[in-house]
Design a protein around this motif. Structure first.
Motif, PDB file in Angstrom:
ATOM      1  N   ASP A  18      -6.414  31.526   8.855  1.00 53.82           N
ATOM      2  CA  ASP A  18      -6.122  31.885   7.469  1.00 53.82           C
ATOM      3  C   ASP A  18      -4.641  31.658   7.136  1.00 53.82           C
ATOM      4  OD1 ASP A  18      -7.243  32.864   4.991  1.00 53.82           O
ATOM      5  OD2 ASP A  18      -5.996  34.655   5.267  1.00 53.82           O
ATOM      6  N   GLY A  19      -4.098  30.560   7.645  1.00 55.73           N
ATOM      7  CA  GLY A  19      -2.721  30.192   7.338  1.00 55.73           C
ATOM      8  C   GLY A  19      -1.662  30.840   8.202  1.00 55.73           C
ATOM      9  N   ALA A  20      -2.063  31.606   9.210  1.00 59.84           N
ATOM     10  CA  ALA A  20      -1.083  32.342  10.041  1.00 59.84           C
ATOM     11  C   ALA A  20      -0.579  31.539  11.238  1.00 59.84           C
ATOM     12  CB  ALA A  20      -1.708  33.655  10.537  1.00 59.84           C
ATOM     13  N   ARG A  21      -1.047  30.302  11.385  1.00 63.90           N
ATOM     14  CA  ARG A  21      -0.561  29.446  12.478  1.00 63.90           C
ATOM     15  C   ARG A  21      -0.204  28.071  11.916  1.00 63.90           C
ATOM     16  NH1 ARG A  21      -0.703  33.722  14.358  1.00 63.90           N
ATOM     17  NH2 ARG A  21      -1.468  34.456  16.371  1.00 63.90           N
ATOM     18  N   PRO A  22       0.887  27.957  11.166  1.00 65.71           N
ATOM     19  CA  PRO A  22       1.277  26.670  10.573  1.00 65.71           C
ATOM     20  C   PRO A  22       1.535  25.608  11.645  1.00 65.71           C
ATOM     21  CG  PRO A  22       2.511  28.496   9.596  1.00 65.71           C
ATOM     22  CD  PRO A  22       1.792  29.039  10.786  1.00 65.71           C
ATOM     23  N   PRO A  23       1.224  24.358  11.322  1.00 65.28           N
ATOM     24  CA  PRO A  23       1.499  23.275  12.285  1.00 65.28           C
ATOM     25  C   PRO A  23       2.971  23.232  12.669  1.00 65.28           C
ATOM     26  CG  PRO A  23       0.092  22.492  10.512  1.00 65.28           C
ATOM     27  CD  PRO A  23       0.554  23.865  10.112  1.00 65.28           C
ATOM     28  N   LEU A  24       3.218  22.934  13.929  1.00 63.70           N
ATOM     29  CA  LEU A  24       4.587  22.861  14.453  1.00 63.70           C
ATOM     30  C   LEU A  24       4.903  21.399  14.749  1.00 63.70           C
ATOM     31  CD1 LEU A  24       7.036  24.563  15.526  1.00 63.70           C
ATOM     32  CD2 LEU A  24       5.919  24.529  17.748  1.00 63.70           C
ATOM     33  N   ASP A  25       6.048  20.928  14.279  1.00 61.40           N
ATOM     34  CA  ASP A  25       6.416  19.530  14.505  1.00 61.40           C
ATOM     35  C   ASP A  25       7.757  19.404  15.223  1.00 61.40           C
ATOM     36  OD1 ASP A  25       8.204  20.268  12.583  1.00 61.40           O
ATOM     37  OD2 ASP A  25       7.468  18.918  11.028  1.00 61.40           O
ATOM     38  N   SER A  26       8.114  20.453  15.935  1.00 61.17           N
ATOM     39  CA  SER A  26       9.368  20.442  16.689  1.00 61.17           C
ATOM     40  C   SER A  26       9.170  21.328  17.907  1.00 61.17           C
ATOM     41  CB  SER A  26      10.510  20.954  15.807  1.00 61.17           C
ATOM     42  OG  SER A  26      11.716  20.956  16.516  1.00 61.17           O
ATOM     43  N   TRP A  27      10.190  21.431  18.746  1.00 58.61           N
ATOM     44  CA  TRP A  27      10.058  22.250  19.951  1.00 58.61           C
ATOM     45  C   TRP A  27      10.740  23.614  19.801  1.00 58.61           C
ATOM     46  CZ3 TRP A  27       9.368  17.070  20.110  1.00 58.61           C
ATOM     47  CH2 TRP A  27       8.355  16.577  20.943  1.00 58.61           C
ATOM     48  N   ALA A  28      11.008  24.001  18.565  1.00 56.18           N
ATOM     49  CA  ALA A  28      11.549  25.329  18.258  1.00 56.18           C
ATOM     50  C   ALA A  28      10.949  25.764  16.925  1.00 56.18           C
ATOM     51  CB  ALA A  28      13.073  25.291  18.175  1.00 56.18           C
ATOM     52  N   PRO A  29      10.868  27.057  16.662  1.00 56.33           N
ATOM     53  CA  PRO A  29      10.205  27.515  15.440  1.00 56.33           C
ATOM     54  C   PRO A  29      11.066  27.313  14.202  1.00 56.33           C
ATOM     55  CG  PRO A  29      11.108  29.379  16.619  1.00 56.33           C
ATOM     56  CD  PRO A  29      11.335  28.181  17.494  1.00 56.33           C
ATOM     57  N   PRO A  30      10.439  27.060  13.059  1.00 55.94           N
ATOM     58  CA  PRO A  30      11.211  26.891  11.824  1.00 55.94           C
ATOM     59  C   PRO A  30      11.922  28.172  11.397  1.00 55.94           C
ATOM     60  CG  PRO A  30       8.845  26.925  11.368  1.00 55.94           C
ATOM     61  CD  PRO A  30       8.996  26.849  12.850  1.00 55.94           C
ATOM     62  N   SER A  31      11.466  29.328  11.901  1.00 52.67           N
ATOM     63  CA  SER A  31      12.104  30.593  11.524  1.00 52.67           C
ATOM     64  C   SER A  31      13.463  30.775  12.192  1.00 52.67           C
ATOM     65  CB  SER A  31      11.201  31.766  11.918  1.00 52.67           C
ATOM     66  OG  SER A  31      10.951  31.757  13.312  1.00 52.67           O
ATOM     67  N   GLY A  73      10.461  18.174  12.290  1.00 52.55           N
ATOM     68  CA  GLY A  73      10.045  16.780  12.310  1.00 52.55           C
ATOM     69  C   GLY A  73      10.440  16.004  13.546  1.00 52.55           C
ATOM     70  N   VAL A  74      10.962  16.664  14.567  1.00 55.96           N
ATOM     71  CA  VAL A  74      11.422  15.946  15.761  1.00 55.96           C
ATOM     72  C   VAL A  74      10.255  15.260  16.474  1.00 55.96           C
ATOM     73  CG1 VAL A  74      12.671  16.157  17.942  1.00 55.96           C
ATOM     74  CG2 VAL A  74      13.320  17.588  16.000  1.00 55.96           C
ATOM     75  N   CYS A  75       9.086  15.867  16.404  1.00 53.43           N
ATOM     76  CA  CYS A  75       7.911  15.299  17.075  1.00 53.43           C
ATOM     77  C   CYS A  75       7.392  14.056  16.354  1.00 53.43           C
ATOM     78  CB  CYS A  75       6.813  16.365  17.165  1.00 53.43           C
ATOM     79  SG  CYS A  75       5.348  15.864  18.082  1.00 53.43           S
ATOM     80  N   GLY A  76       7.691  13.950  15.068  1.00 49.75           N
ATOM     81  CA  GLY A  76       7.332  12.760  14.312  1.00 49.75           C
ATOM     82  C   GLY A  76       5.840  12.516  14.207  1.00 49.75           C
ATOM     83  N   GLU A  77       5.454  11.253  14.287  1.00 41.71           N
ATOM     84  CA  GLU A  77       4.054  10.860  14.078  1.00 41.71           C
ATOM     85  C   GLU A  77       3.107  11.482  15.099  1.00 41.71           C
ATOM     86  OE1 GLU A  77       3.293   6.679  15.062  1.00 41.71           O
ATOM     87  OE2 GLU A  77       5.235   6.659  16.094  1.00 41.71           O
ATOM     88  N   PHE A  78       3.633  11.876  16.258  1.00 44.78           N
ATOM     89  CA  PHE A  78       2.744  12.365  17.314  1.00 44.78           C
ATOM     90  C   PHE A  78       2.317  13.822  17.097  1.00 44.78           C
ATOM     91  CE2 PHE A  78       5.384   9.030  19.376  1.00 44.78           C
ATOM     92  CZ  PHE A  78       4.392   8.062  19.422  1.00 44.78           C
ATOM     93  N   CYS A  79       2.891  14.477  16.101  1.00 45.56           N
ATOM     94  CA  CYS A  79       2.421  15.805  15.712  1.00 45.56           C
ATOM     95  C   CYS A  79       1.750  15.774  14.352  1.00 45.56           C
ATOM     96  CB  CYS A  79       3.573  16.812  15.717  1.00 45.56           C
ATOM     97  SG  CYS A  79       4.083  17.331  17.379  1.00 45.56           S
TER      98      CYS A  79
END
Length: 549
Positions: free
Chosen positions: A344-357, A364-370
């Protein structure tokens, strides 16, 4: 001088406040304000190891350590701001030699006073190779760390004992003062010192001659607001420490951690009023926000500094030697659909190796592979040669949503890649961790990281540094380690974070793990308690909970 350390702490403090403010708070007061005293229950899980500070690097044990330990630094429960606890001051001119002055009046639970030697002795013992402590790696920046490690490959300490038992970088000046000298400048060292591995140990700890300090661990002694009353496989009981001398006292007289193997059962007990504080909501109760109906005005949801990621088992030769395969698997994970349909939206996709918070955290460090792209993932999967046989997704079954998430990932891989996969459910977190340490699992390992302290470095060094206890992927790249050292020695946090980003980009190139999800943590509580809130670390502030009288 003091200014060096204080500046480092203050810089992180301001940023950490921003992190806390980003959360979504759906909780409200429950009406009757609790008063001091009384008792309540909370759910817990089985620690991997006995409750020794330097041998606990996972969340189940860490939750309990937080109840009875006091450290040099305390993290503010609203902002994660580092605040002085046992330390009166931490002074430095060069971020390499630190002078720590202790407050007087802090006692351990056995009545002995906390003094400088309790830190120096504890840290030397924790770092020493023959003692095999999980958190030994945290002391590696201190001068002389290499001299207390076992020789050879480190596996046979009896045949290759360390050169000495004490790190040259630690010196006791007097009862309330000691110095720390690091191998190189470490700009965020004061921030790190609130982690449990850096807690002091009483003289009773060193008097215990049992193997692995098992006698001490049966009823460990700290200097925190609560003391351990009893421990068993089903519960751990804490009682308020009457002679606590610090600035962060508890309220309730007694707190019992009840060990649950099934989060659904803990949730049902909370709704029924049989369990008072619940640290996670099952996924089926998140859907449609059912928990808000079951626990009216008795829940909170907040962005946390916890992330999850997929670790490719180093025991799996197919994954170990095939980066394109690892990238294809990551690209074939539909993170957003899993987030919406399961969480229900409580696990947003992660595209880096550290949290956005986390302040200054890159995205965006993971780029296309995430980024989910079934066609591109299938093309890369075929190019990689694919996976031969059944690929296992390994997870502990006692965490909310773990199995459901991995089943969704597995189904996606079957559909998009034609891959044969299967979820391997391990009974509990403790058993799962021990299996990882023993290299029992091939395939993919469910992994999550809850910050020990608010720094990007904490998402890199303990997980990917060579030899780090939580380096489940056995990642080993000297260029990455060199970049971490360069970042640690940076003169200020802005320059350090820029270098940590460069280290993260090395990870993106090597791809030992795949970022999965960031987290909004959700907790609930019964009508028996008040003042329940989430900390920025994604845990209930159990010390601050009050019992309704």
């Amino acid at each position: 001088m003091t200014a060096g350390a204080v500046s480092a702490i203050a810089a992180l403090t301001l940023a950490a406040c921003g992190s806390g403010g980003a959360g979504t708070d759906t909780g409200t007061d429950t009406g009757t304000e609790g008063a001091a005293g009384g008792e309540y229950t909370t759910n817990g899980c089985t620690p991997e190891n006995p409750l020794i500070a330097s041998n606990t690097s996972e969340a189940c044990g860490g939750d309990q350590l937080d109840m009875f330990l006091a450290k040099l630094v305390h993290y503010n429960t609203d902002t994660a701001e580092p605040e002085m606890d046992i330390a009166e001051s931490i002074e430095t001119d060069d971020n390499q030699t630190f002078t720590v002055t202790l407050k007087q009046g802090y006692n351990f639970h056995d009545g002995t006073e906390v003094q400088a030697h309790n830190f120096v002795d504890a840290w030397n013992w924790a770092a020493a190779g023959p003692n095999g402590q999980a958190a030994s790696y945290f002391f590696s920046p201190i001068e002389g760390y290499a001299d207390v490690q076992c020789g050879g490959d480190g596996s046979d300490c009896e045949a290759n004992p360390p050169e000495t038992e004490e790190m040259s970088g630690l010196q006791v000046v007097d009862d309330y003062t000691f110095t720390i000298k690091t191998i190189e400048a470490v700009s965020n060292l004061p921030v790190r010192l609130g982690y449990s591995a850096f807690a002091p140990q009483p003289d009773a700890f060193f008097a215990d001659e049992s193997e692995g300090k098992e006698d001490f661990a049966a009823k460990p002694i700290g200097a925190g607001p609560y003391q351990v009353e009893s421990t068993s496989s089903t519960e751990t009981v804490f009682t308020k420490f009457a002679d606590y001398g610090g600035d962060f006292p508890g309220s309730a007289d007694k707190i019992t951690f009840v060990i649950y193997q099934d989060t659904a059962a803990a949730y049902a007990d909370t709704v029924a009023g049989n369990l008072d504080v619940l640290d996670q909501i099952p996924t089926d109760q998140l859907a449609g926000r059912q928990f808000e109906s079951d626990l009216p005005d008795r829940s909170e949801q907040r962005e946390s500094m916890t992330i999850s990621y997929l670790t490719y088992s180093p025991a799996d030769e197919q994954l170990k030697e095939n980066k394109e395969l690892r990238q294809a698997l990551s690209m074939a994970v539909d993170r957003e659909t899993i987030n919406q349909q399961l969480w229900d939206g409580a696990r947003p996709p992660l595209d880096s190796w550290a949290p956005p918070s986390l302040p200054d955290s890159p995205t965006g460090v993971c780029g296309e592979f995430c980024t989910y792209d079934a066609a591109a993932a299938k093309a890369l999967y075929d190019q990689s040669g694919g996976y031969d046989g059944t690929l296992y997704l390994n997870t502990n079954a006692d965490g909310a949503g773990n199995v459901a998430t991995f089943e969704a990932v597995c189904n996606g891989w079957k559909n998009d890649l034609g891959l044969d996969c299967q979820v391997n459910q391990v009974v509990d977190f403790s058993t799962y961790n021990k299996g990882i340490d023993a290299d029992e699992y091939t395939g993919v390992l469910r992994s999550a990281w809850l910050a020990d302290y608010p720094s990007i470095e904490n998402y890199l060094a303990p997980i990917y540094g060579k030899g780090a206890d939580s380096n489940w992927s056995d990642y080993d790249n000297p260029a990455f380690d060199d970049k971490l050292a360069e970042a640690a020695a940076a003169p200020d946090l802005d320059q350090a974070n820029a270098l940590y980003l460069e280290a993260m980009q090395i990870l993106a190139e090597d791809f030992p793990t795949a970022p999965m999800q960031s987290r909004l943590e959700t907790i609930g509580w019964s009508e028996n308690v008040s003042n329940v809130k989430l900390t920025p670390f994604g845990k209930p502030d159990r010390i601050g909970v009050t019992v309704n009288q």
